[in-house]
Design a protein around this motif. Structure first.
Motif, PDB file in Angstrom:
ATOM      1  N   SER A  94       0.828  -1.197   0.000  1.00 31.57           N
ATOM      2  CA  SER A  94       0.000   0.000   0.000  1.00 31.57           C
ATOM      3  C   SER A  94       0.869   1.257   0.000  1.00 31.57           C
ATOM      4  CB  SER A  94      -0.967  -0.059   1.194  1.00 31.57           C
ATOM      5  OG  SER A  94      -1.951   0.933   1.108  1.00 31.57           O
ATOM      6  N   GLY A 118      -0.572  -4.040  -3.693  1.00 30.75           N
ATOM      7  CA  GLY A 118      -1.570  -2.982  -3.543  1.00 30.75           C
ATOM      8  C   GLY A 118      -1.086  -1.628  -4.004  1.00 30.75           C
ATOM      9  N   ASP A 197      -9.031  -4.401  -6.130  1.00 23.60           N
ATOM     10  CA  ASP A 197      -8.332  -3.358  -5.369  1.00 23.60           C
ATOM     11  C   ASP A 197      -8.770  -1.981  -5.876  1.00 23.60           C
ATOM     12  OD1 ASP A 197      -6.493  -1.585  -4.203  1.00 23.60           O
ATOM     13  OD2 ASP A 197      -4.876  -3.042  -4.276  1.00 23.60           O
ATOM     14  N   HIS A 222      -7.608  -5.119  -1.355  1.00 23.45           N
ATOM     15  CA  HIS A 222      -6.358  -4.362  -1.233  1.00 23.45           C
ATOM     16  C   HIS A 222      -5.253  -5.109  -0.493  1.00 23.45           C
ATOM     17  CE1 HIS A 222      -3.941  -0.795  -1.378  1.00 23.45           C
ATOM     18  NE2 HIS A 222      -3.940  -0.612  -0.070  1.00 23.45           N
TER      19      HIS A 222
END
Length: 257
Positions: A94, A118, A197, A222
């Motif tokens: 992320s 992600g 995602d 995600h």
């Protein structure tokens, strides 16, 4: 549980395993061991695994409460220097993928490869307003307040409001790589995204980095590397990617043997 003093930081990190170094780069709202709980055991048997808490997160301490993705990317390059590690693989999730991409484009000599889970290609601020302090207070989300206060108490000294404001600001502005920075990503790349995602897709990332390897995880959002998602398959594919690049066997003093 070691701390490392450098620049304006007293950085908390965990150092586990033996072999080529992997630097794990965590997500917004989290800290390293929380973001990568499903990776600790599978990876430390073959690699030296470094799990730092970023500036403004977890147990890392700093006088300033301000941070952003680019500043943290510089921190991570300096972190490797202090450990006398010339280069490392990056395993990012992320927000950490943004940190990793900035680091790999600015300091390519320090990055052996980047596994990004992600990742996105541009800022996606949708939903970020729900995480502003005023929104959290308005809906009386005591769990969020409690979790963010406890999780980042040392970093933000209990000031959860400032932590959330900084996080939303970074979320809204990054990733924001220039074309030059995208083109500077010269290390081996492996992008892993869930097929639903909301923050990015393998197709979008492949357009930016045509030579990258990708894996779109079916029926997933995600966090495909989480324990309750598809951790086993993600770990196996990530380890196969690293093994194809070279042995994880410990060969020098920087590998932590």
């Amino acid at each position: 549980m070691p701390y490392m003093n450098f620049k304006d930081l007293n950085m908390f990190y965990e150092d586990m395993g033996c072999g080529e170094p992997i630097l794990f780069l965590h997500s917004h709202f989290s800290r390293s061991l929380l973001a990568f709980g499903a990776q600790i055991q599978p990876f430390q048997g073959e690699y030296r695994c470094l799990f730092p808490d970023f500036r403004g997160h977890g147990r890392t301490k700093c006088e300033s409460l301000e941070w952003d993705s680019r500043k943290i990317a510089d921190d991570m390059a300096d972190f490797l220097d202090v450990l006398e590690i010339p280069s490392a693989h990056l395993f990012a999730y992320s927000f950490g993928t943004t940190v990793g991409m900035y680091m790999a484009s600015k300091s390519p000599e320090k990055v052996r490869s980047l596994i990004a889970i992600g990742a996105g290609t541009e800022p996606n601020p949708e939903g970020s307003e729900d995480f502003l302090p005023e929104s959290i207070i308005k809906r009386n989300d005591t769990r969020m307040i409690r979790d963010m206060t406890a999780r980042h108490f040392e970093a933000h000294r209990g000031n959860w409001e400032t932590f959330m404001e900084q996080t939303v600001l970074d979320w809204r502005q990054h990733p924001n790589l220039t074309e030059e920075e995208w083109n500077a990503l010269s290390c081996p790349l492996f992008f892993i995204n869930g097929d639903s995602d909301p923050f990015g897709s393998c197709r979008q990332l492949k357009e930016k980095c045509p030579r990258a390897k990708t894996f779109e995880v079916p029926n997933c959002g995600h966090g495909p590397h989480f324990v309750m998602e598809h951790a086993k398959e993600v770990n196996e594919r990530a380890l196969d990617f690293l093994r194809e690049l070279g042995s994880g066997v410990c060969t020098d003093s920087t590998a932590g043997c």
